[in-house]
Design a protein around this motif. Structure first.
Motif, mmCIF file in Angstrom:
data_model
loop_
_atom_site.group_PDB
_atom_site.id
_atom_site.type_symbol
_atom_site.label_atom_id
_atom_site.label_comp_id
_atom_site.label_asym_id
_atom_site.label_seq_id
_atom_site.Cartn_x
_atom_site.Cartn_y
_atom_site.Cartn_z
ATOM 1 N N SER A 84 -3.444 -8.080 -1.732
ATOM 2 C CA SER A 84 -3.162 -7.999 -0.304
ATOM 3 C C SER A 84 -3.118 -9.380 0.328
ATOM 4 N N ARG A 85 -2.102 -9.593 1.137
ATOM 5 C CA ARG A 85 -2.014 -10.758 2.000
ATOM 6 C C ARG A 85 -1.799 -10.289 3.443
ATOM 7 N N ALA A 86 -2.302 -9.082 3.723
ATOM 8 C CA ALA A 86 -2.174 -8.479 5.047
ATOM 9 C C ALA A 86 -3.550 -8.109 5.571
ATOM 10 N N GLU A 87 -3.798 -8.428 6.814
ATOM 11 C CA GLU A 87 -5.081 -8.119 7.433
ATOM 12 C C GLU A 87 -5.303 -6.615 7.478
ATOM 13 N N GLY A 88 -6.513 -6.194 7.123
ATOM 14 C CA GLY A 88 -6.868 -4.778 7.166
ATOM 15 C C GLY A 88 -6.677 -4.041 5.869
#
Length: 354
Positions: A84-88
């Motif tokens: 993941s490189r996405a917040e949350g």
């Protein structure tokens, strides 16, 4: 680089869908960029409405047709976040998204898909298995819930007829109406499915529409008429409903599977005058029009599932390569309940491990 697989259409079906009109392609899977996640897909959905997109042009206002020789974007899928490189979102999260019929997907976290239903979402799998979010807790559940309670406006004392009642949406609609205390009639295309509706789902009446003329079969099942018709079929089923509906009756038009693969447009209802004389309401809708109801639907249907009041039969096909055959089987009427493809296999796990 990880090598993934994806199903691509290579020809638009004419009539019945055939597995030969698709091919399984190996592709390189890139690393996620900022705002993206890499997902290993584990389950993917198979829905009759996919047939509407397997043509040169999809119906006006519907989701676009699948381009030939391209991945089939816009199919609901559940999987596990690998990176993941996405917040949350974190590695190990179970998510849904709309990049199905492939074993790996790089998904942009904020990008809306399928009218919002398919936007990347973290799932709670503590009380229901992941694949339930492709059925009763996902788009099918939303379509059933919104169509019955909001579009049809179910009222006390209503008699309800559900066509394709052994399918992914119809079986949920029928059970939801029964849970609310209504008399429910279901129709399906085989005697085996009729037994399922009566013996497992507990409907008040059910019939095989191939066993006679629809108006007569419906009259026998509902001699005093119906108040709500949940339409998954269209054509002659809708015509029969118009004749059986009582004053101020309502029709929620969810789908028209009778038209999906027809070479020529089928005859429409020839008895529309009852809509005037009986003050009927007919309203077409899609589940994606009601995404605001997702939290409410999940709370209510999740409770019904946990209480054992809502049953969700699954037809499971193993292997990504079998997705086209699963769709063909569904469109022939061979399947009961929700049709799913379980993607995971030995080779898949070896790829995930590097």
């Amino acid at each position: 680089m990880t090598i993934g697989r994806e199903v691509r259409p290579i020809a638009y079906p004419r009539g019945e869908v055939r597995a030969s009109e698709f091919r399984l392609v190996e592709v390189g899977v890139r690393q996620p960029r900022p705002g993206e996640v890499l997902v290993r897909n584990t389950w993917t959905s198979v829905d009759a409405a996919l047939r509407l997109r397997l043509r040169e042009k999809a119906p006006p206002g519907y989701f676009p047709a699948f381009p030939l020789e391209e991945p089939m974007d816009g199919i609901m899928t559940v999987g596990e976040v690998l990176e993941s490189r996405a917040e949350g979102f974190a590695r190990g999260d179970t998510v849904w998204h709309a990049s199905g019929w492939r074993d790996y997907a790089v998904v942009e976290a904020e990008r809306q898909a399928l009218g919002g239903v398919g936007t990347l979402t973290k799932l709670d799998v503590s009380t229901a298995p992941p694949q339930a979010h492709l059925g009763v807790l996902g788009g099918n559940g939303l379509t059933a819930y919104a169509g019955l309670f909001h579009v049809a406006g179910l009222r006390d004392g209503d008699v309800v007829w559900v066509s394709a009642a052994a399918g992914a949406v119809g079986s949920l609609v029928a059970q939801m109406a029964k849970i609310r205390g209504h008399r429910v009639i279901g129709s399906a295309g085989s005697d085996e499915k009729v037994r399922y509706l009566l013996e497992e789902l507990g409907l008040d009446a059910a019939f095989n529409y191939k066993r006679g003329t629809l108006p007569d079969l419906l009259r026998e099942a509902a001699p005093d008429g119906i108040d709500v018709y949940f339409d998954n079929v269209g054509g002659d089923h809708l015509e029969a409903a118009l004749g059986a509906l009582r004053r101020s009756g309502r029709v929620a038009i969810c789908g028209m599977i009778s038209e999906y693969a027809a070479e020529e447009p089928p005859n429409g209802p020839g008895n529309l005058m009852p809509a005037v004389t009986k003050g009927l309401t007919m309203r077409g809708f899609r589940g994606s029009d009601h995404t605001h109801l997702l939290p409410e639907m999940r709370r209510q249907t999740g409770a019904w599932v946990r209480e054992g009041r809502l049953h969700c039969r699954e037809t499971v096909v193993d292997g990504l390569a079998q997705a086209p055959a699963a769709l063909a089987s569904l469109l022939r009427g061979d399947n009961t309940g929700k049709t799913l493809v379980r993607i995971d296999d030995v080779r898949h796990r070896e790829n995930a491990g590097g």
